[in-house]
Design a protein around this motif. Structure first.
Motif, PDB file in Angstrom:
ATOM      1  N   UNK A  87     -12.501  39.629 -32.713  1.00  9.44           N
ATOM      2  CA  UNK A  87     -13.227  39.788 -33.136  1.00  9.44           C
ATOM      3  C   UNK A  87     -14.250  38.841 -32.886  1.00  9.44           C
ATOM      4  N   UNK A  88     -15.096  39.141 -34.140  1.00  9.27           N
ATOM      5  CA  UNK A  88     -16.664  38.079 -33.573  1.00  9.27           C
ATOM      6  C   UNK A  88     -16.570  37.176 -33.991  1.00  9.27           C
TER       7      UNK A  88
ATOM      8  N   UNK B 117      -6.107  45.190 -22.888  1.00 11.46           N
ATOM      9  CA  UNK B 117      -5.148  46.714 -23.658  1.00 11.46           C
ATOM     10  C   UNK B 117      -5.512  45.456 -25.091  1.00 11.46           C
ATOM     11  N   UNK B 118      -5.252  44.494 -25.649  1.00 13.91           N
ATOM     12  CA  UNK B 118      -5.779  43.934 -26.554  1.00 13.91           C
ATOM     13  C   UNK B 118      -5.394  42.280 -26.410  1.00 13.91           C
TER      14      UNK B 118
ATOM     15  N   UNK C   2     -13.115  46.656 -23.694  1.00  8.54           N
ATOM     16  CA  UNK C   2     -13.285  47.336 -24.905  1.00  8.54           C
ATOM     17  C   UNK C   2     -14.140  48.899 -24.930  1.00  8.54           C
ATOM     18  N   UNK C   3     -15.172  48.600 -23.179  1.00  2.42           N
ATOM     19  CA  UNK C   3     -16.150  50.068 -23.438  1.00  2.42           C
ATOM     20  C   UNK C   3     -14.945  50.907 -22.777  1.00  2.42           C
TER      21      UNK C   3
ATOM     22  N   UNK D 257      -3.887  32.365 -31.662  1.00  2.48           N
ATOM     23  CA  UNK D 257      -4.660  32.091 -32.884  1.00  2.48           C
ATOM     24  C   UNK D 257      -4.307  30.461 -33.634  1.00  2.48           C
ATOM     25  N   UNK D 258      -3.460  29.866 -33.004  1.00  2.00           N
ATOM     26  CA  UNK D 258      -3.634  28.544 -33.407  1.00  2.00           C
ATOM     27  C   UNK D 258      -4.438  27.869 -32.589  1.00  2.00           C
ATOM     28  N   UNK D 259      -4.964  28.348 -31.846  1.00  9.41           N
ATOM     29  CA  UNK D 259      -5.861  27.567 -30.720  1.00  9.41           C
ATOM     30  C   UNK D 259      -7.756  27.796 -32.086  1.00  9.41           C
ATOM     31  N   UNK D 260      -7.168  28.962 -32.018  1.00 14.43           N
ATOM     32  CA  UNK D 260      -8.707  29.413 -32.737  1.00 14.43           C
ATOM     33  C   UNK D 260      -8.802  29.485 -34.106  1.00 14.43           C
ATOM     34  N   UNK D 261      -7.766  28.404 -34.631  1.00 13.07           N
ATOM     35  CA  UNK D 261      -7.900  28.053 -36.470  1.00 13.07           C
ATOM     36  C   UNK D 261      -7.255  27.172 -36.047  1.00 13.07           C
TER      37      UNK D 261
END
Ligand code: ADP
Ligand code: ZN
Length: 365
Positions: free
Chosen positions: A287-288, A333-334, A278-279, A197-201
């Motif tokens: 997320x996208x 898994x997540x 995911x499949x 989260x830190x990286x992507x934001x």
């Protein structure tokens, strides 16, 4: 300067990270390498003109030798290894000598392997100069390639210390930034959703801004060290580090290591592994926003080798992490939680087709 203690079963050593960290080298050797008799710096033809002089300046109290190898993966060879050993013998390095690896993964692997085997093993220090080297400088894996495959000859040999001067990364080409950053994103995905989260934001483009770089490298090394510390000889959790590498390695090998860097191939492999996860688990994992972010950082989702599904499958089956020709892949898994699963060949191929369709859609949209 930040310091992390890496603890493995066989050894504990410090990793120092910071702007200008190189000025601590002399002190570090006094502390971490008692009775050091002489020093051999191994570096490559790109790094030598940039940083060798600066490193030597810090070593005025020692007898210092240098050996410069041609830059590039082809130096991780038996030939270059023998040359290095011969040079060390000519310099009369004894058991108390120190090898310093100044460079990226190639230099670290070759120099570390020389250190692991010269006179049955001498001490070495790593001074990484690439972002990707955050990965290879923790874990103690050193080695060279054989004409039949990559990293087939090697050893586990832990350094006495690692000194990461973030100033050395300022000259790194864009492709090398992408290569190293992919492995950092990987660590977030397999083990630390908060870091992801830190990286992507916070990271909107590459290179990573100087004020964030130390923190990013530090967390990446902590995560890698945590995983390696739990499981030094590679079983269980250490296998999660292979997220994206099953397809990534196949793409690299199929492109003869020419048109794509390791991390760029791993990034494509991760996107594929996530889609496949995911499949197989029938739910959304990222997320996208993730894909938009990756694209914004300059990664390509497509590579021409993706058209050779059959050949890629064969390569994936040759991966030495598999058992009995059955592909084992790291899945998510997540976000932040990985698992190692057996995957049927047909599922690999089907997912490759839908991945390609998705990439095309994504690229043209
Ligand atoms: P890695 O496996 O860590 O990516 P390599 O040893 O393959 O590292 O290095 C990648 C390329 O980047 C090589 O051509 C190397 O000479 C070059 N390189 C390494 N460090 C630097 C640097 N700090 N500045 C510019 N080029 C560098
Ligand atoms: Zn990798």
């Amino acid at each position: 300067m930040e310091t992390i203690e890496v603890k493995t079963k066989s050894k504990q050593y410090p990793v120092h990270i910071g702007e200008g960290a190189i000025s601590k080298l002399g002190h570090l050797i006094e502390e971490s390498v008692p009775r050091c008799s002489s020093i051999l710096i191994i570096t490559d033809s790109n790094v030598a003109p940039l940083y060798l002089q600066q490193v030597k300046m810090e070593l005025k109290d020692y007898q210092v030798y240098k050996w410069v190898i041609p830059a590039g993966e082809s130096s991780k060879s038996l030939r270059e290894y023998e040359k290095g050993i011969t040079y060390a013998l000519r310099c009369q390095l004894d058991r108390n000598a120190l090898i310093i690896a100044l460079g990226g993964g190639v230099v670290g692997d070759l120099a570390g392997f020389i250190a692991s085997s010269y006179l049955r093993g001498i001490r070495f220090i790593q001074i990484p100069t690439t972002l990707l080297a955050h990965d290879s400088s923790v874990g103690g894996k050193v080695g060279i390639n054989h004409s039949l495959g990559k990293n087939l000859i090697g050893a586990f040999h832990q350094p006495e210390a690692v000194l990461f001067d973030t100033n050395f990364l300022t000259t790194l080409p864009a492709r090398e930034w992408r290569s190293g950053f992919a492995e950092i994103v990987k660590l977030g995905l397999i083990r630390d959703a908060e870091f992801y989260e830190f990286l992507s934001s916070n990271i909107e483009s590459l290179p990573v801004k100087e004020e964030l770089l130390g923190k990013v490298i530090k967390r990446a090394i902590e995560l890698k060290a945590e995983i390696v510390g739990m499981d030094e000889r590679e079983a269980g959790i250490r296998a999660y580090l292979n997220l994206g590498h099953t397809l990534g390695h196949a793409i690299e090998a199929e492109s003869r290591y020419q048109s794509i860097s390791h991390g760029e191939a791993v990034m494509i492999g991760m996107l594929y592994a996530i889609k496949l996860s995911e499949a197989s688990m029938k739910r959304k994992i990222v997320t996208k926003r993730f894909y938009q972010w990756i694209e914004q950082l300059g990664y390509a989702f497509w590579h021409p080798t993706l058209n050779k599904s059959g050949l890629l499958l064969e390569r994936m089956k040759q991966d030495k992490k598999n058992s009995r020709q059955q592909i084992h892949m790291v899945l998510l898994k997540e976000c932040g939680e990985a698992t190692l699963e057996k995957v049927e060949d047909q599922f690999i191929l089907d997912q490759l087709s839908s991945f390609k369709a998705w990439v095309r859609g994504n690229v043209t949209n």
